[in-house]
Design a protein around this motif. Structure first.
Motif, short mmCIF file in Angstrom:
data_model
loop_
_atom_site.label_atom_id
_atom_site.label_comp_id
_atom_site.label_asym_id
_atom_site.label_seq_id
_atom_site.Cartn_x
_atom_site.Cartn_y
_atom_site.Cartn_z
N HIS A 100 -14.19 -21.75 -0.86
CA HIS A 100 -12.73 -21.85 -0.76
C HIS A 100 -12.29 -23.25 -0.37
N LEU A 103 -4.80 -23.05 2.25
CA LEU A 103 -5.37 -22.11 1.28
C LEU A 103 -4.28 -21.21 0.69
N ARG A 104 -3.32 -20.80 1.52
CA ARG A 104 -2.22 -19.97 1.04
C ARG A 104 -1.40 -20.71 -0.02
N ARG A 137 2.83 -28.96 0.07
CA ARG A 137 3.17 -28.38 -1.25
C ARG A 137 3.05 -29.41 -2.37
N PRO A 190 -10.20 -19.68 -5.52
CA PRO A 190 -8.96 -19.42 -4.78
C PRO A 190 -9.18 -18.40 -3.67
N TYR A 191 -8.53 -18.65 -2.55
CA TYR A 191 -8.62 -17.73 -1.42
C TYR A 191 -7.58 -16.63 -1.59
N VAL A 192 -8.01 -15.39 -1.57
CA VAL A 192 -7.10 -14.26 -1.65
C VAL A 192 -7.17 -13.53 -0.32
N GLY A 250 -2.65 -22.72 -2.04
CA GLY A 250 -3.51 -22.93 -3.20
C GLY A 250 -3.93 -24.37 -3.41
N LYS A 251 -3.98 -25.14 -2.34
CA LYS A 251 -4.33 -26.56 -2.44
C LYS A 251 -5.81 -26.78 -2.17
#
Length: 150
Positions: free
Chosen positions: A105, A74-75, A56, A128-130, A77-78
């Motif tokens: 990604h 990825l979740r 984080r 960003p991975y969605v 957002g890094k």
């Protein structure tokens, strides 16, 4: 190439990074604590019950190609560089990493190309991975297994 090699440290410094925190496995290798010019602070640990806390606060994650590590990063957002282990048989990890790299990604490297990947990376190109909607897949599996479909 080790993540604490002089080439990788130099590339990280050129990209503006000041600290490198390494989570090691059970091997006997111990990373060197300081870089050649001592401007990149290097530290390491073998195990953390909450690796997510470190992730984080990270501004860049360099990881092996395990799907759990990839999707957790990825979740969060890094920005992520995945280093693929080419010694693994039936390497589905490289397929996943390369597919996600193609979709912008993450960045994908091999141990010997990590330094040049860091030097060449432009974080602004990452998308960003969605996470997708898993419901159609779940319904298909349920239908195939003969369970009720919502």
């Amino acid at each position: 190439m080790a993540v604490d090699s002089p080439e990788v440290k130099k590339a990280l410094l050129q990209q503006g990074y000041t600290d490198l925190l390494i989570q090691m496995g059970r091997g006997t290798y111990v990373p060197s604590k300081v870089s050649g010019d001592a401007t990149l602070q290097v530290d390491h640990f073998t195990f953390s019950p909450s690796i997510a806390d470190h992730m984080r606060t990270a501004s860049l994650v360099i990881s092996h190609a395990g799907s759990g590590s990839i999707f957790e990063t990825l979740r969060l957002g890094k920005p992520l560089i995945v280093v693929v282990n080419e010694d693994l048989m039936d390497n589905h990890q490289s397929e996943l990493a390369e597919e996600l790299a193609e979709r912008k990604h993450l960045f994908c490297a091999r141990p010997q190309t990590l330094g040049e990947t860091i030097q060449a990376m432009d974080l602004g190109t990452l998308v960003p991975y969605v996470p997708g909607d898993a419901k159609p897949v779940v319904n298909l599996i349920n239908k195939f297994l003969g369970f009720p479909v919502d």
